[in-house]
Design a protein around this motif. Structure first.
Motif, PDB file in Angstrom:
ATOM      1  N   THR A 230      13.535 -31.976  17.929  1.00 19.46           N
ATOM      2  CA  THR A 230      12.888 -30.681  18.159  1.00 19.46           C
ATOM      3  C   THR A 230      11.377 -30.789  18.079  1.00 19.46           C
ATOM      4  OG1 THR A 230      14.817 -29.590  17.192  1.00 19.46           O
ATOM      5  CG2 THR A 230      12.818 -28.285  17.388  1.00 19.46           C
ATOM      6  N   ILE A 236      14.194 -25.866  12.049  1.00 16.74           N
ATOM      7  CA  ILE A 236      15.609 -26.137  11.812  1.00 16.74           C
ATOM      8  C   ILE A 236      16.088 -25.288  10.634  1.00 16.74           C
ATOM      9  CG2 ILE A 236      17.348 -27.928  11.450  1.00 16.74           C
ATOM     10  CD1 ILE A 236      15.587 -28.338  13.925  1.00 16.74           C
ATOM     11  N   ILE A 246      18.654 -23.940  15.503  1.00 21.85           N
ATOM     12  CA  ILE A 246      17.306 -24.372  15.884  1.00 21.85           C
ATOM     13  C   ILE A 246      16.606 -23.190  16.533  1.00 21.85           C
ATOM     14  CG2 ILE A 246      15.928 -25.947  17.281  1.00 21.85           C
ATOM     15  CD1 ILE A 246      18.218 -27.941  17.146  1.00 21.85           C
TER      16      ILE A 246
END
Length: 592
Positions: A230, A236, A246
């Motif tokens: 990410t 997260i 996410i």
């Protein structure tokens, strides 16, 4: 000594106090000025322990002093000599020692070598010492307040972090995720954000097989992987055991592009999870079902956004694991219909209405009825009559299978008691009832069944309980003990749909059963296919070798029936002989 020297001390003291300096700096400033102006060899400060510990002025005690500060630094400072007098002096080793009392604070010791300090100067120093004492107390209280505020701020920061973060992985928790969503939407950004809802597949197996400590290590490794993939674009969050979210902020100003970015991240996560993940000394290949929900800053119903992402994840899990699915409004409509059916089923079970029992004949090789299997039907108010595969799994999922199972047993026994009183065909041996693993797992199931049989006046030997082998999970030892107790009562026990489970032969070996019902998959086309015929005959021979009776299910043609009878099957069931119908109707037809 000239008066201006004392005035200089007072002036510099006042300036030091006004600068809100720390205690040691304040005393050091005064010590340097006094040493210079008064020609001193050194200055020492003794303060009350209670004051330094901030325990309050009322606890000060001359017997509880601590040396706090000396200028210049002295390895063995001159000890204080507590006294109620405002000042006190003595001479030792060629030095004149002057002690000034610092009211409510402690004592100040002035050390001079060349010549003594005049009484006039000492008298002039006393009001300065009083002001200094007040400043010392105030300075300590101020430092204590600052420290308290700092500790309070740090405690609040720790608490806020704990409230918003997961203890195990360090990622956000649900509260932290909602806070991040709120902060993003308040900025009224014109771009779209996205939520990816991840559910790890087979994670429960890791916990159950290797222990929670290994499962925790795996969760931490997966969190690190998600953060790596990410990057700085998102946050997260871990919502529960194996569920992650996410949050992607400001992915794109065009919805379609935002959807594409989120789906791409989901695909990359799935591709990366294919590689083994390390947890402790083990490595696991974990997949994830992922749902995606794209939203804009005007959408502030975060619970709804999370729900939509969860719905999309569920669609991923239903269709195929290791897949990313984008949320569409029609998915909610399907879920609402599912929830409506859950409410209807729960209401029907709790009120005992809408269900009915139907019975399918089991016949011997002569075609006479030897028994019947009880099959439940649900008369749904909108969809009509539903077969068990449309609602039994749902009843298990919503936790009311035991109530439904109890209703089935009682209704079958009531129907069978009526048939017993009316007279059964001589060939009729027993009635068969399907039992779910959920029912059998009840601690007092055997006692409950014994009481229920007595309540309806049905002999135990006239009842057969059918268990699906796919229902056996984990250790079968508790099941073995209960089946053994049932057979001791006289109840027959059968394995239903034999051959469709994972450990069929193992169950034949371990379970104390006396009947095996062969699944229709091994019967279909037995009169036309040599391999099917060989397989069905081998299963029959195995049952006979284990002193078990075999029932062939799903027979639809006379050719299948003839082939099975020629192999040695003595009990047969299927549409060829009857479709499910009321028990009195079934028995009347076979009586005639």
């Amino acid at each position: 000594m000239q008066p201006f020297q004392l005035i200089s001390i007072q002036h510099e003291l006042a300036m030091a106090i006004g600068q809100d300096r720390k205690l040691e700096e304040l005393l050091g400033q005064f010590s340097k000025t006094a040493t210079r102006r008064l020609g001193l060899a050194g200055v020492s400060w003794y303060l009350y322990n209670a004051l330094l510990a901030n325990d309050g002025e009322e606890n000060v005690d001359d017997n509880n002093l601590s040396h706090f500060f000396s200028l210049p630094h002295a390895a063995n400072p001159v000890p204080a000599n507590p006294s109620d007098e405002p000042s006190k002096s003595w001479q030792t080793g060629g030095f004149w020692i002057y002690q000034l009392k610092l009211p409510k604070a402690g004592y100040l010791l002035l050390v001079r070598k060349s010549k003594p300090i005049s009484n006039a100067v000492i008298a002039a120093l006393l009001p300065i010492a009083e002001k200094l004492a007040q400043s010392i107390v105030g300075c300590i209280e101020h430092e204590a307040l600052l420290k308290s505020n700092l500790l309070l701020t740090e405690a609040r920061q720790r608490l806020n972090h704990q409230l918003q973060h997961d203890d195990l992985t360090g990622s956000l928790n649900r509260h932290g995720l909602l806070t991040q969503l709120d902060q993003w939407t308040q900025r009224q950004t014109p771009s779209f954000g996205a939520l990816l809802f991840l559910d790890l597949d087979r994670f429960k197996w890791v916990n159950d097989s290797f222990g929670h400590h290994v499962g925790d290590d795996l969760l931490c490794s997966i969190t690190q992987l998600l953060q790596l993939l990410t990057g700085e674009k998102g946050r997260i969050a871990r919502l529960s055991g194996d569920e992650f979210v996410i949050l992607l902020k400001s992915t794109n100003s065009v919805r379609e592009e935002a959807e594409s970015i989120a789906l791409d991240l989901g695909h990359r996560i799935n591709e990366r999870l294919i590689s083994p993940m390390k947890a402790g000394r083990h490595q696991f290949q974990i997949s994830a079902s992922i749902g995606v929900r794209v939203f804009n800053a005007q959408e502030t119903d975060y619970a709804l956004i999370l729900r939509d992402a969860d719905i999309a994840m569920y669609q991923s899990k239903v269709h195929r694991n290791n897949r990313t699915v984008l949320y569409r409004p029609e998915m909610s409509q399907a879920l609402d219909q599912q929830l409506d059916k859950e409410r209807e089923l729960r209401s029907a079970i709790l009120q005992g209405r809408g269900f009915k029992m139907r019975y399918q004949a089991q016949v011997n090789k002569q075609g006479d009825i030897s028994g019947a299997e009880a099959l439940i039907r649900w008369d749904h108010p909108a969809e009509g009559q539903l077969l068990p595969d449309r609602f039994i799994k749902l009843a298990e999922d919503i936790g009311i299978m035991r109530e439904l199972g109890a209703w089935i047993v009682k209704q079958v026994l009531a129907d069978f008691k009526t048939a017993l009183d009316s007279g059964l065909p001589p060939s009729f041996e027993r009635i068969s009832i399907n039992i779910s693993p959920n029912q059998l797992e009840q601690r007092n199931f055997v006692e409950w069944l014994t009481d229920t049989l007595q309540q309806f006046g049905v002999p135990a030997e006239r009842v057969c309980l059918e268990l699906t082998e796919n229902g056996f999970v984990g250790s079968v030892e508790p099941i073995i003990q209960k089946i053994r107790r049932l057979t001791e009562l006289g109840v027959h026990v059968a394995i239903d749909d034999f051959g469709t489970g994972y450990s069929s032969l193992r169950y034949l070996q371990e379970l104390p059963i006396d009947i095996v019902k062969i699944d229709k998959a091994f019967i279909r086309g037995v009169d036309k296919d040599a391999r099917t015929a060989n397989l069905s005959e081998s299963i029959l021979n195995l049952c006979h070798a284990l002193n078990m009776k075999a029932v062939a299910e799903g027979i639809e043609t006379q050719g299948e029936a003839d082939a099975l009878i020629s192999q040695g099957y003595e009990r047969l069931q299927g549409f060829l002989y009857s479709r499910p119908e009321p028990l009195d109707t079934l028995l009347a037809r076979y009586k005639s």
